[in-house]
Design a protein around this motif. Structure first.
Motif, short mmCIF file in Angstrom:
data_model
loop_
_atom_site.label_atom_id
_atom_site.label_comp_id
_atom_site.label_asym_id
_atom_site.label_seq_id
_atom_site.Cartn_x
_atom_site.Cartn_y
_atom_site.Cartn_z
N LEU A 115 -47.22 52.50 22.57
CA LEU A 115 -45.83 52.05 22.46
C LEU A 115 -45.75 50.73 21.69
CD1 LEU A 115 -43.28 51.85 25.40
CD2 LEU A 115 -43.74 49.85 24.01
N GLU A 116 -46.59 49.79 22.06
CA GLU A 116 -46.52 48.46 21.45
C GLU A 116 -46.86 48.50 19.96
OE1 GLU A 116 -49.18 46.54 24.09
OE2 GLU A 116 -47.70 46.40 25.72
N ALA A 117 -47.80 49.36 19.59
CA ALA A 117 -48.16 49.49 18.18
C ALA A 117 -46.99 50.06 17.37
CB ALA A 117 -49.38 50.37 18.02
N ALA A 118 -46.33 51.09 17.91
CA ALA A 118 -45.19 51.69 17.22
C ALA A 118 -44.01 50.74 17.17
CB ALA A 118 -44.81 53.00 17.91
N LEU A 119 -43.77 50.02 18.26
CA LEU A 119 -42.65 49.08 18.31
C LEU A 119 -42.84 47.95 17.30
CD1 LEU A 119 -40.06 48.03 19.72
CD2 LEU A 119 -41.55 46.91 21.40
N MET A 120 -44.03 47.41 17.24
CA MET A 120 -44.29 46.32 16.30
C MET A 120 -44.06 46.77 14.86
SD MET A 120 -47.73 43.95 15.90
CE MET A 120 -48.75 45.34 15.37
N ARG A 121 -44.55 47.96 14.51
CA ARG A 121 -44.35 48.47 13.15
C ARG A 121 -42.89 48.78 12.87
NH1 ARG A 121 -45.41 47.67 8.20
NH2 ARG A 121 -45.37 49.53 6.87
N PHE A 122 -42.19 49.32 13.85
CA PHE A 122 -40.77 49.64 13.66
C PHE A 122 -39.97 48.37 13.38
CE2 PHE A 122 -36.43 50.74 14.63
CZ PHE A 122 -36.32 52.07 14.24
N ARG A 123 -40.25 47.32 14.11
CA ARG A 123 -39.53 46.06 13.90
C ARG A 123 -39.82 45.47 12.53
NH1 ARG A 123 -40.47 43.68 20.02
NH2 ARG A 123 -38.36 44.16 20.83
N GLU A 124 -41.04 45.66 12.07
CA GLU A 124 -41.39 45.15 10.74
C GLU A 124 -40.62 45.89 9.64
OE1 GLU A 124 -45.55 45.72 10.46
OE2 GLU A 124 -46.08 43.99 11.72
N THR A 146 -41.83 47.23 29.63
CA THR A 146 -43.02 46.38 29.61
C THR A 146 -43.90 46.70 30.82
OG1 THR A 146 -41.84 44.63 30.79
CG2 THR A 146 -41.86 44.52 28.38
N ARG A 147 -45.16 46.29 30.72
CA ARG A 147 -46.10 46.53 31.82
C ARG A 147 -45.65 45.78 33.08
NH1 ARG A 147 -51.26 47.89 29.00
NH2 ARG A 147 -50.92 47.48 26.78
N GLY A 148 -45.69 46.45 34.21
CA GLY A 148 -45.33 45.82 35.48
C GLY A 148 -43.90 45.33 35.53
N MET A 149 -43.01 46.04 34.89
CA MET A 149 -41.61 45.62 34.76
C MET A 149 -40.95 45.50 36.14
SD MET A 149 -39.01 47.46 32.11
CE MET A 149 -37.81 46.53 31.17
N PRO A 150 -40.45 44.31 36.53
CA PRO A 150 -39.78 44.18 37.83
C PRO A 150 -38.44 44.91 37.83
CG PRO A 150 -39.67 42.12 36.61
CD PRO A 150 -40.56 43.02 35.82
N GLU A 151 -37.92 45.12 39.04
CA GLU A 151 -36.71 45.93 39.19
C GLU A 151 -35.53 45.36 38.41
OE1 GLU A 151 -33.91 47.81 42.76
OE2 GLU A 151 -35.75 46.72 43.24
N ALA A 152 -35.36 44.03 38.41
CA ALA A 152 -34.23 43.43 37.70
C ALA A 152 -34.30 43.73 36.21
CB ALA A 152 -34.22 41.92 37.94
N GLN A 153 -35.51 43.70 35.64
CA GLN A 153 -35.66 43.99 34.22
C GLN A 153 -35.45 45.47 33.94
OE1 GLN A 153 -39.21 42.37 32.45
NE2 GLN A 153 -38.94 40.38 33.45
N ARG A 154 -35.84 46.33 34.88
CA ARG A 154 -35.58 47.76 34.70
C ARG A 154 -34.08 48.04 34.68
NH1 ARG A 154 -39.80 48.44 38.60
NH2 ARG A 154 -38.28 49.11 40.17
N GLU A 155 -33.37 47.37 35.57
CA GLU A 155 -31.91 47.54 35.59
C GLU A 155 -31.28 47.02 34.29
OE1 GLU A 155 -30.66 45.55 39.10
OE2 GLU A 155 -31.41 47.11 40.47
N ALA A 156 -31.80 45.91 33.78
CA ALA A 156 -31.29 45.36 32.52
C ALA A 156 -31.58 46.32 31.36
CB ALA A 156 -31.90 43.99 32.26
#
Length: 771
Positions: free
Chosen positions: A620-629, A640-650
């Motif tokens: 995922l991170e490799a594809a995301l970095m290239r897409f942004r470029e 993201t890894r270990g995403m807390p509940e508040a960030q999942r809701e966001a």
């Protein structure tokens, strides 16, 4: 009442004889297996005429009440000595047993005595409580003589205490069943496919069979399963319905459906149906910083004294979701969690996690067995049950936790702990794991056999800690308790070790290794759970092929599989296969450019919200970095890894109606199933993987074991689990009959016949396939 009300001796005495505080302080207690072995040992010490497990029953009658039938099994009766025995196993000093527990034991043996005297026309009998200390095998007998008249008076007193409740329960059952006979579907019409599913559930419930129902998202599966089972409830008759979910949102959907079926709570038209939501202990606890006993927690002090009033108020309210149950509990100053455990005995529909029926210590399954309930079981998102059950019947020994417990242990435990430490080293040597390896790079070792000497040492540690704490409860530190519980759980599963499980060792560095018992085939543990249920219905959008679930879950031979036709038209969903992309591990780097180009081209063709799924965070991170470029103007956001509940809701909040952007997520993660983004909140999904589990020693061992058992190791270990994840992720796109969207499957293997056979039948792959 037209018939007698039935109650078990244990349930009767639990209701009438408990008093005082709730006390869940750690006290070393025999396991269920040790308890059974203890009863067998006591019986073996008696004479040839000794009658073990003696079935007894009797009826208490009173004017205006048809009767209360009390049944049970007395542990033993010696007709030569005219002595009736109730056997209780324990650890440590007997004087530490709580007075209210001893009172409960006397109540039980007295009720059995009354039933025995009435059945055998005895004038008197000797009653004995036989306390067997598990570690030493020593028996302590506490006896008293009683006349039949005295016991009958005691029996009548207990029955009278229970009588008003029994009458209330019988009346409630009659009102409930009468109302359910007339239950009507709450909407003017069924959704497409909903009636078909409801009919299949009704037939399965009426015939007492198990049903596997694959039904697409969006047809209202929750209502389509609850309605017919409730309708069948008085006709079977069913005592309880258990609606079991994998995650909290599933409980919410079930409660919403039940609220619709019951009608408004504030009107007389509401169905007389008791609904209970069970939540985890840590989520229900009001005082998480307090110990669970009367000297620490105010809601535990006098719990059993206040329980009758709380119980009465709760059943009168009938609707007991988490908030309502908490309100009742706090109004009566009792613990909400343990009030919920009590009310599981008296609710009509219980909504909770799957572990309440399928776990080795499942509350609802235990109650169903003890009370001989006819139970209807509904399992939502049942495609997850294979992995959830594997977790329920797996266990670990953590070397790091062992070391912490060892440091906290008193000197009296030094010898058994040292013996276990030596066995850890022996396992390292035998597995070739003596070297700790590089920091941060765990080494995995598949053991060919169970390390019996280490298991034996762990059993000795468990017994030694238990015996010590029975004599010295002040030494019960959290570290020592954690070590004890882990050792006991591991050893219990080791006793049932077989072809359904394997043993492995993962070493994370010096001083940290984990020895695991991994369940591979949960069928051997789950089959008795399905046998206990009167009828079970497992439903999900992905339950094919049927033989995969029949084999791995241990479903009955007469299980019926049904696929509900999709209400969605192929025109609603464009399905593209990129045959020119390979997402195999060796091709990952080369796949990034065409994947990024595919995402961008689809987004430019139809801007909106999309989800892009990858097999790992690294991918995922490799594809995301290239897409942004390459495409900085396109809005993107990522799991993201270990995403807390508040960030999942966001993350989910980004998918607003009319919005635009691509969310990057991991297949099989929090956003790949169980989320609902209807309309244009989500118009497409990209899947850059077949979702296959990684090729490693564990999965190859799983494959070999499944091949030996079922002959389909590759499918069962890799292909089917992977495609379940793919279909679940793609299923986020079309959520209602009005939705339209696109799914792009990026891997040449999606074009293979065997893989395509695992995709939904209503997808038209050929007409939309890209080369």
């Amino acid at each position: 009442m037209s018939a007698t009300y039935r109650v078990a001796v244990r349930a009767l005495c639990d209701f009438t004889a408990r008093e005082g505080d709730l006390d869940h302080r750690f006290t070393p207690a025999p396991s269920a297996r040790e308890g059974m072995e203890g009863h067998t040992l006591v019986a073996s010490r008696r004479g040839d005429d000794y009658l073990a497990e003696l079935s007894l029953s009797g009826v208490y009658e009173e004017d205006g009440f048809a009767g209360l039938t009390v049944t049970g099994r007395a542990d033993g009766f010696d007709p030569t000595a005219n002595r009736l025995e109730e056997v209780k196993t324990h650890r440590g000093r007997l004087e530490r047993m709580a007075d209210n527990q001893r009172a409960l034991h006397w109540a039980q043996v007295k009720v059995y005595g009354a039933l025995l005297c009435a059945e055998r026309r005895l004038e008197r009998v000797t009653l004995s409580l036989v306390y067997l200390e598990i570690a030493s095998g020593k028996e302590t007998l506490i006896s008293q003589d009683a006349t039949a008249d005295e016991l009958q008076a005691f029996f009548a007193e207990q029955c009278q205490r229970f009588l008003a409740w029994a009458q209330q329960e019988a009346d409630h059952r009659q009102r409930r069943d009468s109302a359910l006979q007339c239950l009507r579907f709450p909407h003017a019409s069924f959704r497409p496919g909903q009636r078909e599913l409801a009919e299949d559930v009704y037939k399965a419930t009426r015939t007492g069979r198990c049903l596997l129902a694959q039904a697409p998202t969006g047809i209202g599966k929750t209502l389509a399963t609850l309605f017919p089972m409730l309708t069948a409830m008085p006709r079977q008759p069913l005592d309880r319905i258990a609606f079991l979910t994998m995650k909290t949102p599933g409980r919410r959907l079930a409660l919403d459906a039940l609220a619709t079926l019951r009608g408004r709570r504030d009107t007389v038209e509401a169905q007389p149906l008791r609904v209970l939501e069970l939540v985890a202990r840590d989520k229900a606890c009001e005082y998480p910083d307090r110990a669970c006993h009367g000297e620490s927690c105010p809601l535990a002090a006098g719990f059993y004294d206040r329980l009758p009033a709380a119980r009465e108020a709760a059943v009168a309210q009938q609707w007991l979701d988490r908030d309502a149950l908490r309100d009742v509990a706090l109004a009566h100053d009792v613990c909400p969690y343990y009030l919920g455990q009590e009310l599981a005995r008296w609710a009509d529909v219980i909504v909770g996690d799957v572990n309440h029926w399928f776990d080795s210590h499942a509350l609802l399954h235990g109650l169903a067995q003890a009370n001989d309930w006819r139970t209807g079981v509904l399992v939502d998102e049942a495609h997850n049950l294979v992995e959830r059950a594997r977790g329920m019947y797996s266990a670990e020994l953590d070397q790091q936790r062992f070391n912490r417990g060892r440091r906290a242990a008193p000197k009296a435990l030094a010898r058994p702990l040292e013996r276990l430490a030596r066995q850890w080293q022996a396992v390292f040597k035998e597995a070739g794991a003596e070297e700790a390896g590089e920091p941060g790079k765990p080494t995995y070792h598949l053991l060919t056999t169970l390390p019996d000497k280490l298991v034996s040492a762990a059993q000795q540690v468990g017994a030694a800690i238990t015996d010590h704490l029975g004599e010295h409860p002040e030494d019960a530190s959290l570290e020592l308790q954690a070590l004890l519980f882990e050792a006991l759980a591991f050893c219990r599963l080791a006793e049932r070790f077989g072809e359904h499980s394997l043993c492995d060792l993962t070493r994370y560095g010096r001083g940290r290794a984990v020895l695991g018992l991994r369940n591979l085939i949960p069928a051997d543990f789950l089959a008795p759970r399905f046998h206990t249920a009167r009828s079970s219905v497992l439903f999900s959008a992905t339950l094919s092929p049927a033989h995969y679930y029949r084999d791995l879950l241990g479903l009955p031979d007469n299980t019926v599989w049904r696929e509900v036709a999709s209400p969605f038209a192929a025109r609603q969903l464009e399905v593209h296969i990129r045959r020119d992309i390979s997402t195999r591990f060796r091709d990952r780097d080369a796949s990034i450019e065409p994947i990024v180009a595919t995402l961008a081209a689809q987004y430019q063709r139809r801007p909106g919200h999309y989800l892009a799924f990858f097999s790992s965070f690294a991918y995922l991170e490799a594809a995301l970095m290239r897409f942004r470029e390459v495409h900085p103007a396109v809005p993107v956001f990522s799991q993201t890894r270990g995403m807390p509940e508040a960030q999942r809701e966001a993350f989910l909040a980004r998918f607003t109606p009319g919005g635009k952007g691509i969310g990057f997520a991991v297949l099989g993660g929090a956003f790949a199933e169980g989320i609902d983004l209807p309309g244009d909140r989500l118009i497409g999904a990209f899947v850059a993987t077949l979702g296959l589990p990684p090729f490693n020693d564990f999965n190859e061992a799983l494959k070999a074991r499944l091949t030996a058992r079922f002959g389909q190791g590759d499918d069962y270990a890799y292909r089917i689990p992977g495609m379940i994840k793919v279909v679940q992720a793609a299923g986020r796109v079309i959520r209602s009959p009005d939705d339209e969207g696109v799914v792009v499957l990026m891997d040449d293997r999606f074009a293979q016949t065997g893989v395509r056979a695992l995709l939904p039948s209503w997808w038209q792959l050929g007409s939309h396939a890209s080369r």
